[in-house]
Design a protein around this motif. Structure first.
Motif, PDB file in Angstrom:
ATOM      1  N   ARG A  67      -5.369  -6.416  10.634  1.00 33.78           N
ATOM      2  CA  ARG A  67      -4.799  -5.063  10.648  1.00 33.78           C
ATOM      3  C   ARG A  67      -3.329  -5.150  11.067  1.00 33.78           C
ATOM      4  NH1 ARG A  67      -3.535  -2.492  16.167  1.00 33.78           N
ATOM      5  NH2 ARG A  67      -5.544  -2.815  17.109  1.00 33.78           N
ATOM      6  N   GLY A  68      -2.532  -4.232  10.517  1.00 29.47           N
ATOM      7  CA  GLY A  68      -1.119  -4.209  10.875  1.00 29.47           C
ATOM      8  C   GLY A  68      -0.263  -5.151  10.056  1.00 29.47           C
ATOM      9  N   VAL A  69      -0.811  -5.667   8.955  1.00 31.91           N
ATOM     10  CA  VAL A  69      -0.087  -6.642   8.145  1.00 31.91           C
ATOM     11  C   VAL A  69       0.109  -6.111   6.734  1.00 31.91           C
ATOM     12  CG1 VAL A  69      -0.261  -8.914   7.087  1.00 31.91           C
ATOM     13  CG2 VAL A  69      -0.885  -8.609   9.467  1.00 31.91           C
ATOM     14  N   MET A  70       1.277  -6.361   6.171  1.00 30.35           N
ATOM     15  CA  MET A  70       1.574  -5.978   4.800  1.00 30.35           C
ATOM     16  C   MET A  70       1.068  -7.069   3.871  1.00 30.35           C
ATOM     17  SD  MET A  70       3.031  -3.508   3.092  1.00 30.35           S
ATOM     18  CE  MET A  70       4.155  -2.600   4.134  1.00 30.35           C
TER      19      MET A  70
ATOM     20  N   ARG B 112       3.372  -2.851  -2.621  1.00 35.42           N
ATOM     21  CA  ARG B 112       2.959  -3.437  -1.339  1.00 35.42           C
ATOM     22  C   ARG B 112       1.880  -2.583  -0.702  1.00 35.42           C
ATOM     23  NH1 ARG B 112       5.787  -7.023   1.456  1.00 35.42           N
ATOM     24  NH2 ARG B 112       7.185  -8.316   0.213  1.00 35.42           N
ATOM     25  N   ARG B 113       0.920  -3.270  -0.089  1.00 35.16           N
ATOM     26  CA  ARG B 113      -0.222  -2.586   0.516  1.00 35.16           C
ATOM     27  C   ARG B 113      -0.279  -2.937   1.988  1.00 35.16           C
ATOM     28  NH1 ARG B 113      -0.790   1.172  -3.073  1.00 35.16           N
ATOM     29  NH2 ARG B 113      -1.523   0.493  -5.127  1.00 35.16           N
ATOM     30  N   PHE B 114      -0.540  -1.957   2.823  1.00 34.96           N
ATOM     31  CA  PHE B 114      -0.519  -2.189   4.263  1.00 34.96           C
ATOM     32  C   PHE B 114      -1.908  -2.007   4.863  1.00 34.96           C
ATOM     33  CE2 PHE B 114       0.392  -0.917   8.711  1.00 34.96           C
ATOM     34  CZ  PHE B 114       1.055  -2.058   9.103  1.00 34.96           C
TER      35      PHE B 114
ATOM     36  N   PHE C  86       3.570  -8.836  18.424  1.00 36.60           N
ATOM     37  CA  PHE C  86       4.474  -9.853  17.852  1.00 36.60           C
ATOM     38  C   PHE C  86       5.899  -9.341  17.766  1.00 36.60           C
ATOM     39  CE2 PHE C  86       0.624 -11.835  15.804  1.00 36.60           C
ATOM     40  CZ  PHE C  86       0.695 -12.981  16.573  1.00 36.60           C
TER      41      PHE C  86
ATOM     42  N   VAL D 262       4.406 -13.659   3.986  1.00 33.05           N
ATOM     43  CA  VAL D 262       3.839 -14.496   5.040  1.00 33.05           C
ATOM     44  C   VAL D 262       3.088 -13.612   6.027  1.00 33.05           C
ATOM     45  CG1 VAL D 262       4.308 -16.379   6.610  1.00 33.05           C
ATOM     46  CG2 VAL D 262       5.927 -15.857   4.794  1.00 33.05           C
ATOM     47  N   TYR D 263       1.772 -13.540   5.832  1.00 29.71           N
ATOM     48  CA  TYR D 263       0.975 -12.598   6.633  1.00 29.71           C
ATOM     49  C   TYR D 263       1.109 -12.884   8.118  1.00 29.71           C
ATOM     50  CZ  TYR D 263      -1.008 -12.234   1.989  1.00 29.71           C
ATOM     51  OH  TYR D 263      -1.158 -12.087   0.641  1.00 29.71           O
TER      52      TYR D 263
ATOM     53  N   CYS E  40       4.211 -11.377   9.604  1.00 35.93           N
ATOM     54  CA  CYS E  40       4.451  -9.936   9.431  1.00 35.93           C
ATOM     55  C   CYS E  40       4.089  -9.171  10.702  1.00 35.93           C
ATOM     56  CB  CYS E  40       3.602  -9.414   8.278  1.00 35.93           C
ATOM     57  SG  CYS E  40       3.768  -7.643   8.034  1.00 35.93           S
ATOM     58  N   ILE E  41       5.020  -8.310  11.139  1.00 35.29           N
ATOM     59  CA  ILE E  41       4.694  -7.461  12.298  1.00 35.29           C
ATOM     60  C   ILE E  41       4.430  -6.020  11.870  1.00 35.29           C
ATOM     61  CG2 ILE E  41       6.066  -8.898  13.838  1.00 35.29           C
ATOM     62  CD1 ILE E  41       8.192  -6.731  13.825  1.00 35.29           C
ATOM     63  N   GLY E  42       4.606  -5.741  10.587  1.00 37.47           N
ATOM     64  CA  GLY E  42       4.230  -4.427  10.093  1.00 37.47           C
ATOM     65  C   GLY E  42       5.229  -3.318  10.352  1.00 37.47           C
ATOM     66  N   THR E  43       6.517  -3.584  10.098  1.00 41.80           N
ATOM     67  CA  THR E  43       7.479  -2.468  10.174  1.00 41.80           C
ATOM     68  C   THR E  43       7.355  -1.578   8.939  1.00 41.80           C
ATOM     69  OG1 THR E  43       9.230  -3.584   8.972  1.00 41.80           O
ATOM     70  CG2 THR E  43       9.126  -3.964  11.348  1.00 41.80           C
ATOM     71  N   ARG E  44       6.784  -2.131   7.862  1.00 38.54           N
ATOM     72  CA  ARG E  44       6.545  -1.402   6.614  1.00 38.54           C
ATOM     73  C   ARG E  44       7.830  -1.020   5.890  1.00 38.54           C
ATOM     74  NH1 ARG E  44       3.638   0.701  10.383  1.00 38.54           N
ATOM     75  NH2 ARG E  44       4.352   2.862  10.424  1.00 38.54           N
TER      76      ARG E  44
ATOM     77  N   HIS F 287       5.448   1.891  16.492  1.00 46.03           N
ATOM     78  CA  HIS F 287       5.088   2.210  15.105  1.00 46.03           C
ATOM     79  C   HIS F 287       4.870   0.956  14.264  1.00 46.03           C
ATOM     80  CE1 HIS F 287       8.436   1.163  12.538  1.00 46.03           C
ATOM     81  NE2 HIS F 287       7.884   1.794  11.538  1.00 46.03           N
ATOM     82  N   VAL F 288       5.170  -0.224  14.795  1.00 40.99           N
ATOM     83  CA  VAL F 288       4.926  -1.429  13.997  1.00 40.99           C
ATOM     84  C   VAL F 288       3.441  -1.770  14.022  1.00 40.99           C
ATOM     85  CG1 VAL F 288       7.219  -2.322  14.493  1.00 40.99           C
ATOM     86  CG2 VAL F 288       5.292  -3.055  15.879  1.00 40.99           C
ATOM     87  N   GLY F 289       3.019  -2.511  13.011  1.00 42.95           N
ATOM     88  CA  GLY F 289       1.591  -2.793  12.862  1.00 42.95           C
ATOM     89  C   GLY F 289       1.052  -3.696  13.959  1.00 42.95           C
ATOM     90  N   ARG F 290       1.852  -4.676  14.369  1.00 45.71           N
ATOM     91  CA  ARG F 290       1.367  -5.635  15.365  1.00 45.71           C
ATOM     92  C   ARG F 290       2.384  -5.723  16.502  1.00 45.71           C
ATOM     93  NH1 ARG F 290      -0.825 -11.060  12.812  1.00 45.71           N
ATOM     94  NH2 ARG F 290       1.304 -11.344  12.050  1.00 45.71           N
TER      95      ARG F 290
ATOM     96  N   PHE G 136       5.374   5.061   3.792  1.00 40.02           N
ATOM     97  CA  PHE G 136       5.059   4.057   4.809  1.00 40.02           C
ATOM     98  C   PHE G 136       5.618   4.458   6.170  1.00 40.02           C
ATOM     99  CE2 PHE G 136       4.642   1.563   0.913  1.00 40.02           C
ATOM    100  CZ  PHE G 136       3.467   0.875   1.167  1.00 40.02           C
ATOM    101  N   TRP G 137       6.696   5.222   6.156  1.00 38.01           N
ATOM    102  CA  TRP G 137       7.251   5.714   7.410  1.00 38.01           C
ATOM    103  C   TRP G 137       6.946   7.197   7.516  1.00 38.01           C
ATOM    104  CZ3 TRP G 137      12.881   3.403   7.762  1.00 38.01           C
ATOM    105  CH2 TRP G 137      12.789   2.038   8.070  1.00 38.01           C
TER     106      TRP G 137
ATOM    107  N   LEU H 108      16.969  -2.829  10.427  1.00 36.93           N
ATOM    108  CA  LEU H 108      16.085  -2.630  11.581  1.00 36.93           C
ATOM    109  C   LEU H 108      16.513  -3.532  12.729  1.00 36.93           C
ATOM    110  CD1 LEU H 108      12.476  -2.206  10.185  1.00 36.93           C
ATOM    111  CD2 LEU H 108      14.100  -0.505  10.981  1.00 36.93           C
TER     112      LEU H 108
ATOM    113  N   GLY I 164       7.752  -1.983   2.261  1.00 37.05           N
ATOM    114  CA  GLY I 164       7.015  -1.049   1.406  1.00 37.05           C
ATOM    115  C   GLY I 164       7.906   0.093   0.958  1.00 37.05           C
TER     116      GLY I 164
END
Lengths: 1013, 224, 472
Positions: A907-910, A875-877, C151, A856-857, A860-864, C145-148, C87-88, C172, A867
């Protein structure tokens, strides 16, 4: 410009489809309109454009907590069968280097967004090549020429037309065409050919020169030599039990590669009966070689000698000799890679197999080989009784034409001699891709009148006084002949975005007397009308059209005494598997596509055999100087396992200087190196010198494990058997139940929490490692379907490529110069116990009740973390905003290539593969509305749909009758990393090799046992 | 007293401080919760339209079926706003020269579109499909309210994710005979007790057995 | 031998029954006030150039961090070296590093308090302060470090119109709670302890402003027996609350790795191993900071060689535990017979990141072993150098765990090699800027030694002396 609505809509009633309506779109983007005033695009005319699109996102920027307010601008009147936001499919056609491919366009609101194969085209069987897949991006390429130009300045189309008419009436016709030449790229379009004949009929003196840098002229000459007349050979790989390919391009560039792949794959499914055996002798490591049961790397120059060896062995050991001029063992050169002990060993088995399978074997020769080798192969096919069985012949439409290189050389000579002063270039780009020593640029500069007609303002356009933009095949009515002669009808999917012309329309400028519309002309060529014509348009081909088949009678064979390449370094040239001869160079999808063997993106390299590299003390990335006849170029080296010793392979098609912002133009540096200047007279192999410069060059390679430290190599060798499971045909037991699943032993698997059950649909996929030949089509198909961004060379070097589908390529065996190859397509395995899901703190990736691993884009907050925890690393970030370019108003048009059914990720989404959930949803809703279940085969993900070997099969695992369920119960089925108890929905079908009993398999299957325990 | 620095009253301030702070926090939370809730933000949105088209008149008084104009609602994802032609089907004869329809006639003759302001607008990452709902007996009224009584169309539901789930988690009460989908006035309570019960049982059965199996609340149902 | 206060420690070596004083130099209650408060007040009399120089430096580095974060939020995490499969990268390495540092403080104040270890009084205030600041640095990284980032509130269980909750199975999320709880409790604990000393400062202040501020923060402490009674109670309760947290925080942090299935992460030894490592690095950092401070501000009689000696012993012990954990990881990898696990570890020691691995081993396992030797334990300079090595080593431990494991996991087709960018380095440097800025403000404005507690010790010490007729 404005057409009367009447005419506009009548054509709709004629055809139940309405590409024309989109002419409006074209009108909105006509050159000057667009360039003159960007605001206007976002203002009036943009609105009009969106009106055509059905609904708009004209951001009124209302200050409120709501979303930005949107406007809905409906059509004035909606065409029949048009449902806003619903996909429509039109059959159309595409030419690839002068040969037609039947395709189907998927289009939303009159906007084509995806190419599929046309199941009704016998040449494609519904599959497509990477080139066809990426044609969508080409059509919406912002770098395409947007208007006619004169002396570099944009001019209106009608002004260009006045110029052409003036030229024809003023100069050309009075002189009866003397001193005038049309330099065109090869086309199979019968309508264009008719217009050409008409033109030449009217103007006796006019020269029509056809030039392709990459051609099959050697093959044509070969058949002419062997059969007296030039015929076109058609191979039946399905019927061939033994295949010997010499420098062949059966799956990688042959106009019929899709059919070859399909038929070959059919003969490689052990459960469904015996398996064919494939031998390959080649210099560069092609995907054909990768699929071989036995592969002998040798310099292209040695291949003829190898064929001679096979012939001699046939005669000596099986008493099968040609009536006259046969080759005996004494004629075979004693030295050389082609005839050393190892090669002889293989050749012996080849001979034995061929002799044992008369009428069911096949010898094919690649276009790079000289005519005499082609001729000899035909003679041997005749000797083996294959003619008329595995090799059938039809007429060769291009039989009469002089070789491309000859024609171009003559033309330049004529210009130099002052015999030609007016040149009209149609599509071709000779300034860039002419052979060494043929300076087309200078010749054009010398001419009085020059006009370039093409998609881009390329290197050749820069040397022409006038330029007229060519319409993309999807923008215009076209027709073409498939390799087998099927007459393909290409209807437009959209009106010319830049108001450009099709080949037909341009020729009509030169032939004002012909007033019919292109459509009518094609209709006349097809000799159809009314219902039959509408069916042909609907099907994309006129049924039953074929080239006349011919019975072949062999002439007496001439003496065949190939000496082999001798000493010294050999340099070979071949079209690139991504940008071909350079015509696709500005296509970012293709530039970023990892070339299958090298996994190289954004560059071309000089491929060296490991042993050769070691001798020269060269490693991947070293800059080499390659010299052929005094001409030198610097090319980065790439150490390629399986490349022939003392042979350097160069890929054509790079180093463009006037392609666009992707491949290079005045502002942007060229991608790769242009190696045409080394290529004398279009010959594909030659002697040369290779030296180390001491400099290095950064390369963006997506998979480097074969270039790494010893410890890593051990690790790979140790686990490879467990990842890519394989056996030989002898070892394989078709009834063996779950044999491959149990190859890896593991303790009893217990789940941490209660497992859910799936009583509705349970989607699953099966990938056949035995037939996946690495054609890469699935990768691009996925990129096109799922709006996957392109990230550029630097990002790829940083390991941030975004492809959801990845083709892992492993080398095995001890002989680095001749390794075995294993391919493994990896996409999301949709694990039922997905490790990614339980570590995502934001619940952005969770399981659906059909077993999909939803991503669910917008959540997603992008903790990665997902991945990290994905054992398959699928998975692609989005590390950066890879869509910035779309903000540039100049790239407005590029947005049209996006699939409206798939969210464009920020940007910032997996992101990752979802089995094309948008396609599943579409069919689910449709099925529910009709109150039924989804049928097997109704939903096909993009990757499976394009696969020429049908290696990828998708469907409902819960229904025992679906193809996928059956394959999941196949004796070869196994799950990757099942010992992790992730319960993947993907199953792989193990690779079965079919080595000749006399030749021990290079890798013993014990790899499997020591791996993964 | 606070040491020897501050006057005595400061100790009372000190002791009251926790209460004040706590209360403040509570206040902020309340304001945010209600002030920024989807209901507050999205309900009642009522933009002006270029043409003062009245649903109350057309759909209400004249009783034109929703699907006469929104004719793709049961076959496609979008309940498309009708093309200008649809208006002209009647308005070439009726009110053929009323100046309120000037813009429409203009759009028709110049083949330019009419820029309607979008009222019900989901975010681009939410993929809603009308046909999947109306063919299953979910009425327009569930999300759009009594449009047939609106002079100017207004958003009456938040159309937030919570709003969707509320229904998807318990659909039976929101279903009605497919024939009544566009009859916004229809109300199960108007039916006699036994009929209503029968209907409800029928829907329950549909939901369980037929292709209307429990609506998927999987993310990929709406997000791709 | 760095100061005259060390004789007793030497004596103790000869006569084990002898316990060196914890407070020396014939300190009196008054002299302690003067000595400790003098540190802060000293700045009033003669503003120290050294301090200003150091502070200026730290603040500018902090400013640089601000700029980097701004650029990060504008551009995306792509400015760092993170990629696929790694990724990290450094942000998480730094996070774990700082959380580890943050351990000593609460351990000293809480556990040692409950264990009645009087020697803690010399250093607890100092260590607690360091803890708070380290937590600040640690908390920074998961956030940015999170992408967004915008949020990030999705991580908190707030009722919302999406009817969605965070994923409680994810380590986490556990982190979010563990770290924030730890931060809160440590802060309260520290402040509690400060109150009496703030009152002392208040009473000694000569300027109105200082009087007002210290007065406000000491919340009207008068030192009445009632105040003391409440204070002791509250302190005890907080100590009790803090004790489990000392263990829980880093245990939970270790789950971030242990709960995943990645070879090299997926192992049950992580919780104890991480906690030991954290205490190890925490004490090292305390020493790194306190050694210069005690000599600059002439506090050798309060933070005596005995204190340092005890801490080096703790470092030795925890260091050995860490070494044992390293060894055990290899053993288990071999013993498990899992080829992926085995490869992960041999790859650590001999793969492309071998250099990092061996830096880690030599700093964390070998260097602390020197503390077996009395000579080293009494050589302030040597101790200081070693503790710095330990800090470096512990950063590399997290680097090795995070990056080597990720760079080569299951399918060789997806292997990669991580290389950091300039911004990775700047972010790490910046976090030190934040740390030292706070730290320098601390020594300038707050009592760096728990005066009140020292006085209690002094009282004990004197009374016991009277009984035994007193040495020297």
């Amino acid at each position: 410009m404005q057409q009367s609505p009447k005419k506009h809509w009548r054509s709709v009633d004629e055809l139940n489809e309405t590409p024309e309506f989109a002419e409006l779109l074209g009108k909105e983007f006509v050159g000057d309109d667009f360039d003159k005033n960007i605001d206007e695009i976002d203002g009036v005319s943009r609105r009009r454009f969106l009106q055509v699109m059905g609904a708009s996102v004209a951001l009124a920027g209302v200050a409120s907590c709501r979303w930005d307010a949107e406007e809905i601008i409906p059509l004035t009147s909606r065409p029949a069968n048009r449902v806003p936001g619903k996909a429509q499919h039109f059959a159309s056609a595409l030419e690839f280097a002068g040969h037609g491919q039947g395709i189907v366009l998927t289009s939303y609101d009159g906007r084509p967004v995806k190419v599929e194969g046309n199941v009704l085209d016998p040449n494609s069987d519904g599959a497509t090549t990477v080139f066809a897949q990426s044609a969508i991006l080409e059509m919406y390429d912002p770098d395409r020429s947007r208007s006619a130009s004169s002396a570099g300045a944009d001019v209106a189309m009608d002004e260009a037309q006045r110029y052409v008419t003036g030229l024809m009436e003023g100069t050309v016709r009075p002189a009866g065409g003397a001193g005038v030449a049309v330099l065109a790229e090869a086309t199979s379009s019968p309508t264009v050919l008719q217009l050409r004949q008409r033109l030449q009929g009217e103007l006796a003196g006019l020269r029509w020169v056809e030039y392709e840098p990459v051609s099959r002229d050697n093959a044509i000459a070969g058949t002419r030599a062997a059969l007296g007349t030039a015929l076109r050979p058609h191979y039946d790989l399905g019927a061939s039990r033994v295949i010997l390919s010499l420098d062949g391009d059966l799956f990688s560039g042959h106009p019929a590669q899709l059919r070859h792949s399909r038929e070959w794959a059919a003969g490689r499914r052990p459960v469904e009966g015996v398996m064919s055996r494939m031998y390959v002798a080649e210099s560069r490591h092609t995907i054909d070689g990768g699929m071989a049961d036995h592969r002998v790397p040798m310099r292209s120059g040695d291949v003829g000698a190898f064929l001679a060896l096979v012939e001699a062995l046939l005669a000596k050991e099986h008493g099968m000799a040609l009536a006259s001029n046969g080759v005996t063992m004494d004629d075979v050169p004693a030295a050389g890679a082609a005839t050393d002990a190892k090669a002889r060993e293989v050749a012996r088995s080849v001979a034995a197999d061929l002799a044992a399978h008369t009428g069911r074997s096949l010898i094919v020769v690649g276009p790079n080989q000289p005519a005499e080798v082609h001729a000899r192969a035909l003679h041997l096919n005749g000797l083996l009784g294959n003619l008329g069985r595995t090799v059938k012949f039809t007429d060769e439409p291009a039989a009469e034409r002089p070789s491309h290189v000859q024609a171009l050389t003559d033309l330049v000579a004529a210009i130099d001699a002052g015999e030609v002063s007016t040149v009209i270039v149609m599509g071709s780009n000779p300034v860039y891709n002419a052979p060494a020593g043929v300076d087309v640029g200078a010749a054009l500069d010398r001419c009085e009148n020059t006009l370039h007609f093409g998609l881009y303002r390329d290197e050749t356009a820069a040397h022409c006084a006038w330029h007229v933009p060519l319409a993309h095949p999807f923008e215009s009515w076209t027709d073409a002949l498939g390799w087998d002669g099927t007459h393909l009808i290409g209807q437009p999917g959209i009106a010319p975005i830049w108001g450009s012309l099709s080949n037909i329309e341009f020729l009509q400028w030169m032939l004002p007397s012909i007033t019919e519309t292109p459509k009518d002309l094609i209709m006349r060529t097809a000799g159809l009308n009314g219902k039959a014509w509408r069916k042909a348009v609907h099907d994309g081909r006129s049924e039953g059209s074929r080239l006349a088949s011919r019975a072949a009678s062999l002439a007496a064979p001439t003496a065949f005494r190939p000496t082999g390449a001798g000493e010294g370094m050999e340099v070979t040239f071949a079209p690139d598997t991504k940008v071909w001869d350079g015509r696709y160079a500005n296509n970012a999808w293709l530039q970023e596509l990892p070339e299958f063997m090298s996994k190289l993106t954004w560059d071309n390299v000089a491929m060296l055999a490991p042993s050769t590299a070691e001798r020269m003390d060269v490693t991947t990335g070293d800059l080499l100087e390659i010299t052929v006849d005094g001409q030198s170029l610097n090319v980065p080296a790439y150490v390629m396992p399986g490349q022939a010793r003392d042979s350097v392979a160069l890929a054509l098609g790079y180093g463009r200087t006037q392609a666009g912002v992707v491949a290079g133009n005045d502002e942007v540096d060229s991608v790769g190196v242009n190696v045409y200047p080394l290529r004398k007279a279009g010959i594909s192999q030659t002697g040369g010198e290779v030296t180390k410069t001491g400099k290095t060059f950064p390369l963006a390679i997506t998979q480097t494990h074969h270039l790494m430290d010893a410890r890593g190599m051990q690790g790979v060798a140790q686990r490879l058997g467990a990842l890519v499971r394989e056996e030989t045909l002898e070892e394989f037991d078709p009834d063996g139940h779950d044999h491959f699943r149990h190859m890896v032993h593991h303790p009893k698997l217990v789940s941490l929490w209660e497992e859910r059950s799936y009583d509705g649909y349970a989607w699953g996929m099966s990938l056949d490692l035995n037939v996946c030949n690495g054609c890469n089509a699935c990768v691009i198909a996925c990129q096109s379907e799922n709006n996957i961004p392109v990230v550029g060379k630097e990002q790829v070097m940083n390991g941030r490529e975004m492809h959801w589908m990845r083709l892992d390529r492993y080398f095995a065996g001890d002989d680095v110069d001749n390794p075995e190859l294993a391919t493994q397509p990896i996409n999301c395995q949709q694990c039922e116990l997905a490790p990614c899901e339980q570590v995502c703190p934001a619940t952005a990736t969770v399981h659906s009740d059909e077993g999909l691993n939803d991503m669910v884009y917008n959540r997603c907050i992008g903790t990665r973390y997902c991945g990290n925890n994905c054992p398959y690393k699928v998975r692609r970030f989005n590390y950066l905003n890879y869509r910035k370019d779309l903000k540039d108003p100049n790239n407005e048009v590029a947005k049209l290539a996006l699939n409206p059914e798939v969210t464009v990720r920020s940007r910032g989404v997996m992101e990752k593969c979802t089995y094309c959930t948008q396609r599943i949803t579409e069919k689910r809703i449709q099925a529910k509305n009709e109150g039924r279940r989804i049928q097997d085969g109704e939903v096909t993900p993009a990757c499976a749909q394009v696969c020429p070997t049908e290696a990828i099969v998708f469907g409902d695992k819960n229904d025992p009758d679906t193809r996928v369920s059956k394959l999941h119960h196949d004796a070869r089925a196994y799950e990757l990393l099942a010992e992790l108890n992730v319960k993947p929905r993907n199953n792989f079908l193990a690779k079965i090799r079919n080595p000749h009993p006399d030749l021990a398999p290079v890798v013993e299957a014990d790899d499997a046992s020591n791996g993964g325990h | 007293m606070l040491g020897n620095v501050f006057p005595a009253w400061t100790s009372t301030v000190r002791d009251l401080l926790p209460i004040v702070l706590g209360g403040g926090a509570l206040f902020v939370i309340t304001v945010v919760t209600f002030g920024f809730s989807a209901d507050t933000i999205y309900k009642g949105y009522q933009p002006d339209q270029p043409v003062a088209y009245s649903h109350a008149l057309h759909a209400g008084e004249l009783g034109i079926d929703c699907r006469y104009c929104h004719n793709t609602v049961d076959v496609g994802a979008k309940a498309a706003v009708p093309p200008t032609q649809t208006c002209m089907n009647c308005h070439t004869r009726i009110w053929a020269d009323s100046e309120e329809l000037e813009l429409v006639r203009e759009a028709w003759s110049n083949d330019t579109g009419i820029a309607w302001n979008r009222v019900h607008d989901l975010p681009d990452y939410a993929f809603f499909n009308h046909s999947a709902h109306v063919t299953r007996g979910v009425s327009c009224v569930e999300c759009h309210g009594r449009v047939d009584q609106m002079e100017k169309v207004t958003q009456v539901e938040s159309l937030s994710m919570g709003f969707c789930l509320e229904c998807h988690r318990n659909p039976v009460d929101r279903l009605r005979p497919v024939s009544e989908v566009t009859n916004l006035a229809w109300n199960a309570d108007d039916l006699p007790e036994d009929e209503r019960a029968a209907l409800r049982a029928h829907f329950q059965e549909l939901v369980d057995t037929k292709q209307i199996n429990p609506p998927t609340t999987s993310c990929s149902g709406c997000h791709r | 031998m760095s100061s005259q206060y060390d004789i007793q420690v030497v004596q103790a070596e000869e006569d084990p029954t002898f316990r060196p004083d914890l407070v020396m130099g014939g300190s009196t209650y008054k002299s302690i006030d003067d000595d400790v408060a003098g540190v802060a007040e000293g700045f009033l009399e003669k503003p120290s150039l050294v301090w200003y120089a150091m502070f200026g430096l730290s603040v500018s580095v902090l400013g640089m961090l601000g700029a980097v974060v701004a650029y990060l939020l504008y551009t995306g995490v792509g400015i760092w070296g993170n990629q696929s499969p790694v990724f990290w990268g450094w942000p998480i390495v730094n996070f774990v590093f700082w959380v580890g540092i943050a351990h000593a403080g609460t351990l000293i104040s809480a556990i040692l308090f409950l264990l009645k270890q009087d020697w803690r009084t010399g250093i607890n205030r100092f260590a607690e302060a360091m803890t708070i600041f380290a937590v600040c640095c640690a908390g920074l990284f998961p956030a940015i470090h999170v992408g967004r980032v915008w949020f990030v509130y999705f991580l908190f269980p707030i009722p919302n119109q999406m009817d969605l909750w965070p994923q409680f199975r994810s380590p986490l999320l556990w982190d979010v709670f563990a770290v924030s709880t730890y931060a809160t409790v440590s802060l309260l604990f520290w402040y509690m302890g400060l109150i009496p000393d703030l009152a002392t400062f208040r009473d000694r202040s000569r300027t109105k402003l200082r009087k007002f501020l210290y007065g406000a923060f000491s919340m009207g402490w008068t030192g009445s027996s009632r105040h003391w009674h409440r204070y002791e109670k509250a302190y005890l309760i907080l100590a009790g609350l803090a004790t489990p947290l000392v263990l829980s925080v880093h245990t939970v942090v270790s789950f971030d790795f242990a709960v995943s299935q990645l070879p090299g992460w997926h192992t049950t030894i992580f919780p104890p191993y991480f906690v030991a490592g954290a205490i190890f690095s925490g004490f090292a950092m305390v020493l790194t900071l306190i050694i210069p401070v005690r000599s600059i501000f002439k506090l050798e009689h309060i933070v005596t060689l005995r204190h340092i000696d005890v801490m080096t012993k703790i470092i030795l012990a925890t260091g050995s535990m860490v070494g044992y954990a390293y060894a055990l990881e290899f053993f288990i990898a071999w013993y498990s017979g899992n080829p992926y696990e085995q490869f992960a570890f041999t790859n650590r020691a001999f793969g492309p990141y071998a250099w990092a691995y061996w830096i880690m081993v030599s700093c964390n396992v070998i260097s602390p072993q020197l503390f077996w030797f009395k000579k080293i334990r009494h050589n302030i300079a040597a101790i200081w150098v070693i503790t710095i090595f330990v800090n470096i080593g512990m950063w590399f431990e997290r680097f090795v765990i995070t990056i080597t494991s990720l760079s080569r996991d299951f399918l060789p087709g997806s292997w990669g090699y991580f290389s950091p960018t300039l911004f990775d380095a700047l972010t790490l440097l910046g976090s030190f800027g934040l740390f030292f800025t706070l730290f320098l403000l601390f020594i300038r404005f707050l009592p760096i030694i728990a005066m009140a507690e020292i006085k209690m010790i002094l009282h004990k010490q004197n009374t016991t002396k009277e009984h035994q007729g007193g040495h020297h």
